[in-house]
Design a protein around this motif. Structure first.
Motif, mmCIF file in Angstrom:
data_model
loop_
_atom_site.group_PDB
_atom_site.id
_atom_site.type_symbol
_atom_site.label_atom_id
_atom_site.label_comp_id
_atom_site.label_asym_id
_atom_site.label_seq_id
_atom_site.Cartn_x
_atom_site.Cartn_y
_atom_site.Cartn_z
ATOM 1 N N ASP A 29 32.635 80.654 61.597
ATOM 2 C CA ASP A 29 32.708 81.999 61.035
ATOM 3 C C ASP A 29 33.031 81.940 59.538
ATOM 4 O O ASP A 29 32.402 82.639 58.725
ATOM 5 N N GLU A 30 33.997 81.111 59.159
ATOM 6 C CA GLU A 30 34.393 81.032 57.750
ATOM 7 C C GLU A 30 33.281 80.449 56.886
ATOM 8 O O GLU A 30 33.004 80.953 55.790
ATOM 9 N N VAL A 31 32.606 79.405 57.386
ATOM 10 C CA VAL A 31 31.556 78.763 56.595
ATOM 11 C C VAL A 31 30.360 79.697 56.418
ATOM 12 O O VAL A 31 29.822 79.835 55.310
ATOM 13 N N VAL A 32 29.909 80.350 57.487
ATOM 14 C CA VAL A 32 28.760 81.255 57.378
ATOM 15 C C VAL A 32 29.076 82.392 56.405
ATOM 16 O O VAL A 32 28.239 82.770 55.563
ATOM 17 N N THR A 33 30.278 82.941 56.497
ATOM 18 C CA THR A 33 30.669 84.027 55.596
ATOM 19 C C THR A 33 30.700 83.549 54.153
ATOM 20 O O THR A 33 30.211 84.239 53.236
ATOM 21 N N ALA A 34 31.266 82.361 53.922
ATOM 22 C CA ALA A 34 31.381 81.844 52.558
ATOM 23 C C ALA A 34 30.014 81.529 51.958
ATOM 24 O O ALA A 34 29.744 81.821 50.779
ATOM 25 N N VAL A 35 29.108 80.932 52.724
ATOM 26 C CA VAL A 35 27.773 80.595 52.219
ATOM 27 C C VAL A 35 26.992 81.858 51.897
ATOM 28 O O VAL A 35 26.332 81.957 50.849
#
Length: 292
Positions: free
Chosen positions: A250-256
C-alpha cells in the motif's frame, strides 16, 4: 435336567474363580492408581526440567507425552501380570507384536499422522507462530499436536490439518526469514523518458518506511511493451508477515503514484484505436434536416 446341572456347575466354577481373582484385581487397581500418580509426577518433572532448556515448546510437549506413555505401558504390564500370573513380559510383548499388525492395518491413518507429527515436531524450519501455506491452506501455525496441526487463517478461521498432509506435500513457510520480496507492475506512457521514470520510482520506493534498505536492493526494471504503456517491474523487500506485506505494498503504490504525478509523468489509461478499411459515410437524420 442334566444339562441344567452342568450349566449351573460351570457358572459356580466361574464365580469361584472370579472371587479367587478379587485380591489380584484389587492389587492391580492399586498398581494402576500408582501408575497414574507416577505418570502425573513424571510429566511434571520432565516438563519442569525441559522448561530450563532451549527446546521448542512443541518438542517439550512431545517428550512429556512420551514419558507418560512409557510409564503407563509398564504400569499396565505389571497389572496384567498380577491379575494373570501365567503371563510374562515376554509373552505380553509377543502378543503385542502379533496384534500390532492387525491394529496397524485398522488404524493406518492414525499411525501415519502420529509418525508425521513426531517428524514435524523435530523440524527446525516450521515453528509455532510461522505463517505457512500448504495445499491451498494458508495461515499461522497456532499449535502442533501429535496427530494434527492447527492453522489459524488470516480471516480468523481455524483449520485442523492432519500432520500427514503437511509431511507429504510441499509447505511454503512465509516467515522463515525476516523479510520477503515484493513486486508491483507500474506502466508509464510511451512518450515518457524511461530513465527519468526509473529514477523517480526508485526514489519514491526509497522514501517508504516499510521497505528494507539494508543489504536488500531496490530494483526497477523496464519489463515489457504493453498495449498502452511501457511497464516497469518494481522490486523491494519488506517484512514477511501478511500484514507487513500488505502495508508495504500500500505504501509503495501510493508513493510511486504520487511521485509520478508530481514529476508530470503519465500513467496512461488503456488506449483503443479503431481502424476501418473503408471510409464511413456521413449521413444526417431526417429530424436534423427538418430542423434546418
Amino acid at each position: 435336567m442334566e444339562p441344567v446341572r452342568i450349566m449351573w456347575r460351570q457358572v459356580m466354577e466361574m464365580a469361584r474363580d472370579t472371587i479367587a481373582l478379587l485380591p489380584q484385581v484389587a492389587v492391580a487397581l492399586v498398581v494402576l492408581i500408582l501408575t497414574w500418580l507416577i505418570a502425573a509426577l513424571g510429566r511434571a518433572l520432565v516438563s519442569k526440567a525441559l522448561g530450563r532448556t532451549k527446546l521448542r515448546p512443541s518438542l517439550q510437549d512431545l517428550f512429556t507425552l512420551l514419558t507418560s506413555i512409557l510409564i503407563w505401558v509398564f504400569g499396565i504390564m505389571i497389572a496384567a501380570v498380577i491379575v494373570f500370573p501365567g503371563l510374562t513380559p515376554a509373552s505380553i510383548l509377543a502378543g503385542l507384536g502379533i496384534g500390532s499388525v492387525a491394529i496397524g492395518f485398522a488404524f493406518k491413518d492414525v499411525f501415519e499422522n502420529f509418525l508425521a507429527g513426531i517428524i514435524i515436531l523435530f523440524r527446525r524450519e516450521m515453528r509455532m507462530g510461522d505463517h505457512i501455506e500448504c495445499e491451498g491452506i494458508e495461515g499461522k501455525v497456532a499449535h502442533i499436536a501429535i496427530r494434527e496441526s492447527h492453522i489459524r487463517q488470516t480471516d480468523g478461521q481455524l483449520v485442523i490439518v492432519p500432520n500427514a498432509m503437511l509431511f507429504k506435500n510441499p509447505v511454503y513457510v512465509r516467515t522463515d526469514q525476516k523479510h520477503r520480496r515484493q513486486t508491483v507492475i507500474c506502466g508509464v506512457a510511451y512518450d515518457v523518458d524511461l530513465g527519468e521514470a526509473r529514477v523517480v520510482m526508485t526514489k519514491a520506493v526509497e522514501g517508504c518506511e516499510t521497505v528494507e534498505q539494508g543489504d536488500r536492493p531496490i530494483q526497477v526494471f523496464a519489463q515489457e511493451f504493453g498495449d498502452s504503456s511501457i511497464n516497469f517491474e518494481v522490486i523491494w523487500w519488506a517484512g514477511s508477515t501478511p500484514v507487513e506485506q500488505r502495508r508495504s505494498r500500500d505504501e509503495v503504490v501510493t508513493a510511486v503514484k504520487r511521485a509520478l504525478d508530481d514529476a508530470g509523468l503519465e500513467i496512461p489509461f488503456p488506449y483503443r484505436t479503431l481502424t476501418f478499411k473503408e471510409p464511413l459515410p456521413l449521413t444526417r437524420s431526417p429530424q436534423a434536416d427538418a430542423e434546418d
